[in-house]
Scaffold this active site. Structure first.
Site, PDB file in Angstrom:
ATOM      1  N   ASP A 173       0.868  -1.186   0.000  1.00  0.00           N
ATOM      2  CA  ASP A 173       0.000   0.000   0.000  1.00  0.00           C
ATOM      3  C   ASP A 173       0.902   1.233   0.000  1.00  0.00           C
ATOM      4  OD1 ASP A 173      -2.290   1.573   0.294  1.00  0.00           O
ATOM      5  OD2 ASP A 173      -2.346   1.330   2.478  1.00  0.00           O
TER       6      ASP A 173
ATOM      7  N   GLU B 236       2.634   4.905  -4.032  1.00  0.00           N
ATOM      8  CA  GLU B 236       2.610   5.870  -5.155  1.00  0.00           C
ATOM      9  C   GLU B 236       3.947   6.612  -5.303  1.00  0.00           C
ATOM     10  OE1 GLU B 236       0.263   5.547  -2.810  1.00  0.00           O
ATOM     11  OE2 GLU B 236      -1.121   4.435  -4.081  1.00  0.00           O
TER      12      GLU B 236
ATOM     13  N   ASP C 230      -9.119   3.093  -2.380  1.00  0.00           N
ATOM     14  CA  ASP C 230     -10.132   3.492  -1.403  1.00  0.00           C
ATOM     15  C   ASP C 230     -11.448   3.939  -2.027  1.00  0.00           C
ATOM     16  OD1 ASP C 230      -8.205   2.862   0.393  1.00  0.00           O
ATOM     17  OD2 ASP C 230      -7.650   4.936   0.840  1.00  0.00           O
TER      18      ASP C 230
HETATM   19  O1  MIG Z   1      -4.425   5.909   3.850  1.00  0.00           O
HETATM   20  O2  MIG Z   1      -3.480   0.816   5.736  1.00  0.00           O
HETATM   21  O3  MIG Z   1      -5.975   1.907   0.434  1.00  0.00           O
HETATM   22  O4  MIG Z   1      -6.801  -0.325   1.875  1.00  0.00           O
HETATM   23  O5  MIG Z   1      -6.715  -0.156   4.660  1.00  0.00           O
HETATM   24  C1  MIG Z   1      -4.801   4.764   4.538  1.00  0.00           C
HETATM   25  C2  MIG Z   1      -4.679   1.492   5.893  1.00  0.00           C
HETATM   26  C3  MIG Z   1      -3.788   3.673   4.270  1.00  0.00           C
HETATM   27  C4  MIG Z   1      -5.002   2.825   2.397  1.00  0.00           C
HETATM   28  C5  MIG Z   1      -5.429   1.588   1.688  1.00  0.00           C
HETATM   29  C6  MIG Z   1      -6.408   0.833   2.535  1.00  0.00           C
HETATM   30  C7  MIG Z   1      -5.781   0.498   3.857  1.00  0.00           C
HETATM   31  C8  MIG Z   1      -5.327   1.791   4.556  1.00  0.00           C
HETATM   32  N1  MIG Z   1      -4.395   2.519   3.685  1.00  0.00           N
END
Ligand code: MIG
Length: 794
Positions: free
Chosen positions: A408, A411, A485
């Site tokens: 995650d 980017e 999200d």
């Molecule tokens: O900005 O790790 O898209 O699936 O649960 C939040 C917490 C960070 C974003 C991910 C989401 C995940 C969440 N993460």
């Protein structure tokens, strides 16, 4: 202020004066190199044309110097030898290969690419075919005809056909509701396909800075633009939509065959916070008899959000816990973000600092940005040594029995105004430094490469599973993509269809949204409809956010739970078919979940059909996408179709009103289809007991289907350890001939029993299997006919 009417004050009108672009100008000189490469010198810039393959041409324009032919990490293939012939005519330079003709106008360097019949595939705008400005931007305008429809562009909001849209590629963490206005999300795949009168071509703009595709500002041209770098694109000449995808994935690579467990049902939540909570959850699935293959650990499993650690209080014995769950058929998939906490007492930070492995500025200071753990440093994945180090560090997870990693925030996302790393950070790039602005969109691809290769090495012969949020062209080689999200809105269920379809066209077959919606509160009806849709998204995970109402299958009462369970079970019933399609996708690049336009590119009803889709070539899925709706319109293209649930015959090239009560997901099967299925299992770890082969005989066409299977876990299939069986079916007068022929038996499947299910027979019929008569049937009243067969001798 940004969110009120203040945003549109008259004084805020943007400067409408266009940026001055300088054209490349006239052709001054040319030379031919290595057979398949032509170099052109223009008044204001340089162009290199490389014939990559028979139907793939690469064009590079650099205003300052001879084009650099080194590619980004998206491209993994070298050019092949292609015979060229160059004709220097009075007004044009004409380059011809067996399949393609490129005509370059000498006064403007406008390019026109045509096929062997002389039909134009792509043509530059006469003025701004290739241009640039003093801000280092580069642009190319191409002619657009009234018949052009646009697909691909990776992960985008809005409808299927992107004509009339303008899209930005800049990997961005968007928590705000995804809507048609948001034109940059987590993935940047600067690739698209144009379908024009049934023929197709495609283009990859291999530029890892911010790129913009504009099919909106003009009715007669579209433009491709990059903020910095070269104009470097590949043209895929098709001529069919499928050929374009095959060409695109021949140079950017294909999805490796995923482990079977990753195709099961996955349950996630931000966050299941302790071992006890996860054990209770798994117990719940067990007592309720709902299939399950994986549970995700979101950021709370870590010690102070330090990646490669577990919180000792909440997860006192991760190894024991993970192995126990795995023995019950449940994989644990932890989240791993790229940010490494700035903490001199933490080994990953120490290792990163001591090995000079973090991103830094040109003067050598480390870049630190705020993410979950607070101030953090980011591995510089542009350096091979760093990729190796990070990949190898995953031994921390694999030693505990973990086979899947969820990436995650790659980017990379940073908590600040720009939402990402300072664009002035200077990446090492193995000794040819480039600033973040130039390589931003490639960061996640490199992280996934590092993670995949490390996991693969650590797991030895087991297939790793990776899930990523961000990516660039080629991401399919390493990870499945979930679409970030979303929210528990019906609109987001609707939007997920064209988003996944365009990801599939963009070479990413393994994708899916958070089922039930991540943010906001889901409800029973929405979760039912979303789960029904989810059983046919290649990636199938229910995930929700910290503050939302829980949305595990039982969260909204027994009526809903019952239907949700029934559909999760359907996923397992369909797995043999899905797995065969996954295998095909890994070999050809063609998506499992596909828009109708891919199969019916001449049918205008399909051009922007965004609320139904196909699985393979024979199945149409039409999910219900509105609250309270118990009917919906379904378009069936050419051919004869069956309602999967009732076996009712439906005519093609027609819209039908279909009844879909809350427990029905409308599914349609094409006449002539052969569809393998299995039985319900509690997880993919349970053995497959029976293979069911549904046959929908066609009077017009001879049916073929090659069923594929392997152990689902190792790389043995690469050395022949797999099973294929060619199923054929032919209907002639009152004789139905079915054959099954094992072509490859390096692996023998688990099932002990094979049953044929023959649909749609109404009259008298003699049924033969492998040449032997099995049964004679009379006026069956459209009942399904079951025949048990033995294929072990075939
Ligand atoms: O900005 O790790 O898209 O699936 O649960 C939040 C917490 C960070 C974003 C991910 C989401 C995940 C969440 N993460």
């Amino acid at each position: 202020m940004k969110d009120s009417s203040f945003a549109i004050l008259p004084e805020n009108e943007k400067d409408s004066k266009p940026v001055e672009y300088k054209r490349i100008g006239s052709l001054l000189a040319y030379s031919v190199n290595n057979q398949n490469q032509v170099e052109l010198t223009g008044e204001n810039g340089h162009v290199t044309i490389i014939f990559y393959q028979e139907k793939i041409v690469r064009m590079i324009m650099n205003p300052k110097q001879k084009p650099i032919t080194k590619t980004s990490m998206a491209v993994i293939r070298q050019p092949e030898k292609v015979e060229l012939f160059v004709d220097n005519r009075e007004n044009d330079l004409v380059i011809t290969s067996a399949n393609i003709t490129i005509t370059i106008c000498k006064t403007s360097m406008q390019l026109r690419v045509a096929d062997q019949n002389g039909s134009t595939i792509m043509e530059d705008d006469a003025q701004y075919g290739m241009a640039f400005n003093k801000n280092k931007e580069i642009i190319s305008l191409k002619k657009m005809t009234d018949d052009d429809h646009f697909y691909g562009f990776g992960e985008k909001t809005s409808f299927l056909d992107k004509r009339g849209e303008r899209m930005t590629m800049w990997n961005t963490d968007v928590f705000a509701p995804h809507n048609p206005e948001i034109d940059a999300l987590y993935q940047s795949i600067p690739y698209f396909m144009v379908i024009r009168n049934g023929s197709a071509h495609g283009m990859l703009l291999d530029n890892t800075s911010k790129t913009i595709f504009d099919m909106k500002s003009s009715n007669t041209t579209y433009s491709i633009k990059a903020e910095v770098g070269q104009l470097d694109y590949y043209l895929f000449c098709g001529p069919t939509p499928k050929a374009v995808i095959e060409q695109y994935t021949s140079i950017t690579g294909k999805m490796p065959l995923p482990p079977k467990w990753s195709l099961g049902y996955h349950q996630s939540r931000y966050s299941y916070k302790s071992e006890q909570e996860v054990r209770n959850l798994v117990e719940n699935f067990k007592t309720k008899n709902i299939p399950l293959d994986a549970i995700y650990l979101d950021i709370h499993y870590m010690d102070g959000y330090r990646v490669f650690t577990f919180d000792e209080d909440c997860f006192p014995n991760p190894e024991k816990f993970i192995k126990e769950l795995k023995s019950q058929g449940v994989h644990v998939v932890p989240i791993v973000d790229p940010g490494v906490k700035e903490d001199p007492e933490y080994y990953m930070y120490q290792d990163g600092m001591r090995g000079d492995r973090f991103c830094k500025y040109i003067d050598g200071t480390i870049y630190h940005g705020d993410v979950w753990p607070g101030s953090s440093a980011f591995p510089d994945f542009t350096r091979e040594e760093v990729r190796k180090w990070w990949g190898k560090s995953h031994q921390f997870y694999t030693d505990l029995g973990i086979e899947g990693i969820w990436n995650d925030m790659n980017e990379p996302a940073v908590f600040n105004e720009t939402k990402t790393m300072d664009t002035k950070v200077c990446h090492d790039y193995d000794g040819t430094p480039r600033v973040h602005r130039e390589v931003h969109n490639e960061y996640a691809l490199l992280m996934e490469k590092s993670t995949y290769e490390g996991m693969k090495e650590n797991l030895e012969n087991q297939r790793p599973f990776l899930l990523t949020r961000a990516g660039y062209a080629g991401i399919q080689r390493y990870a499945a993509v979930w679409t970030g999200d979303n929210r528990s809105f019906w609109e987001h269920l609707q939007m997920a269809i064209p988003m996944c379809l365009n990801l599939g066209i963009s070479g990413v077959p393994f994708c899916g949204p958070d089922v039930g919606g991540f943010a906001h509160d889901s409800n029973g009806e929405l979760l039912v409809r979303w789960t029904q849709f989810g059983i046919f998204t290649p990636y199938f995970r229910n995930h929700s956010e910290l503050n939302s109402i829980h949305q595990e299958p039982w969260s909204f009462g027994e009526t809903y739970e019952h239907i949700i369970k029934q559909y999760i079970e359907q996923r397992y019933i369909w797995l043999p078919y899905l797995y065969t399609l996954f295998q095909q996708a890994s070999a050809t690049g063609l998506p499992v979940m596909r828009p109708l336009v891919l199969e019916y590119p001449n049918d205008e009803n399909t051009f922007n059909l965004s609320d139904q889709f196909m699985i393979g070539s024979d199945l149409i899925i039409a999910p219900v996408l509105h609250p309270g709706a118990r009917h919906r319109v379904v378009y069936l293209p050419k051919g004869e179709w069956f309602n999967y649930w009732t076996d009712e015959r439906l005519a093609g090239e027609k819209h039908h009103l279909i009844h879909a009560p809350i427990d029905i997901l409308p599914i349609f099967v094409k006449e002539g289809a052969v569809i393998p299925q299995g039985r319900v299992r509690r997880s993919t770890k349970e053995k497959e007991e029976e293979l069911l082969i549904h046959i929908y005989p066609s009077k017009k066409n001879h049916s073929f289907f090659t069923y594929y299977d392997d152990d689902g876990n190792t790389f043995g299939y690469e050395t022949g350890e797999f099973f294929t069986n060619e199923i054929q079916c032919q209907l002639k007068k009152d004789k139905l001939n079915i054959t099954m022929d094992t072509k490859q038996d390096g692996y023998w499947p688990d099932w002990k029993k094979t049953t044929l299910l023959i649909h749609g027979i109404e009259e008298h019929m003699d049924i033969y299997f492998n040449g032997r008569k099995q049964k004679t049937v009379f006026n069956t009243n459209n009942e399904t006919i079951h025949i048990c067969v033995d294929i072990s001798q075939s």
